[in-house]
Design an enzyme around this catalytic site. Structure first.
Site, short mmCIF file in Angstrom:
data_model
loop_
_atom_site.label_atom_id
_atom_site.label_comp_id
_atom_site.label_asym_id
_atom_site.label_seq_id
_atom_site.Cartn_x
_atom_site.Cartn_y
_atom_site.Cartn_z
N CYS A 1 0.84 -1.21 0.00
CA CYS A 1 0.00 0.00 0.00
C CYS A 1 0.87 1.26 0.00
O CYS A 1 0.37 2.35 -0.25
CB CYS A 1 -0.93 0.01 1.20
SG CYS A 1 -0.06 0.00 2.77
N CYS B 1 -2.84 -3.14 8.59
CA CYS B 1 -2.41 -1.83 9.07
C CYS B 1 -1.96 -1.94 10.53
O CYS B 1 -1.00 -1.29 10.94
CB CYS B 1 -3.54 -0.81 8.94
SG CYS B 1 -4.43 -0.94 7.38
#
Ligand code: FES
Length: 142
Positions: free
Chosen positions: A35, A104
Site C-alpha cells: 500500500c 495496518c
C-alpha cells in the site's frame, strides 16, 4: 462493507502522540510496500520504563489509528511488556478493525518492535526482538 469502530474514527480524527522525539532511545521505521504506507515510531525509555512514545505515519486512516493506539498502549509499560504487544491487541483496543485493514495493525506492531530493537542495539545489548521477515518486504493484504 465492514464499518470502522467509533474508537478507530476517534483516533483517526484526533490521533494521540503525533510527532517525533529528538533524543529518542529507540526509533523504528517500517513500511508496507503493497500500500506504500510508512510508519515511524519513537520511544523514550527510563529505567526500563517507556516514558514517552510518538509517531509519524504516512498512511491510511487505520494506520494512523493503530499508530495512535500503540503509542498510547506502550506508555508506562516496561520494555519487556511492550515486546508482547501484538497487532491483535492494538486492533482490539480500537474496538476491532475490518478484516481488510488488519495489515495496518501489523505495521503498528512492527514499528514498535523495530523501535525496541533499536533501543537494545543503542544500549549495546543483544536484542531479543524477532523482527518478522515481512519487515521491509511484502505483506499479505489481509
Ligand atoms: Fe496501508 Fe493501511 S492501507 S497500512
Amino acid at each position: 462493507m465492514e464499518q470502522y469502530s467509533s474508537k478507530v474514527m476517534e483516533h483517526f480524527a484526533s490521533p494521540h502522540n503525533v510527532g517525533e522525539i529528538a533524543d529518542a532511545d529507540g526509533v523504528g521505521t517500517v513500511g508496507n510496500p503493497v500500500c506504500g504506507d510508512v510508519m515511524r515510531l519513537y520511544i523514550k525509555v527510563e529505567k526500563d520504563i517507556i516514558t514517552d512514545a510518538k509517531f509519524k505515519t504516512f498512511g491510511c486512516g487505520a494506520a494512523i489509528a493503530t499508530s495512535s493506539m500503540v503509542t498510547d498502549l506502550v506508555k508506562g509499560k516496561t520494555v519487556g511488556e511492550a515486546l508482547k504487544i501484538s497487532n491483535q491487541a492494538v486492533a482490539e483496543a480500537l474496538g476491532g478493525l475490518p478484516k481488510v485493514k488488519m495489515h495496518c495493525s501489523v505495521l503498528a506492531e512492527e514499528a514498535l518492535k523495530s523501535a525496541l530493537d533499536d533501543y537494545y542495539k543503542k544500549r549495546g545489548k543483544p536484542s531479543p526482538v524477532k523482527l518478522p521477515e515481512s519487515v521491509g518486504h511484502e505483506h499479505e493484504m489481509e
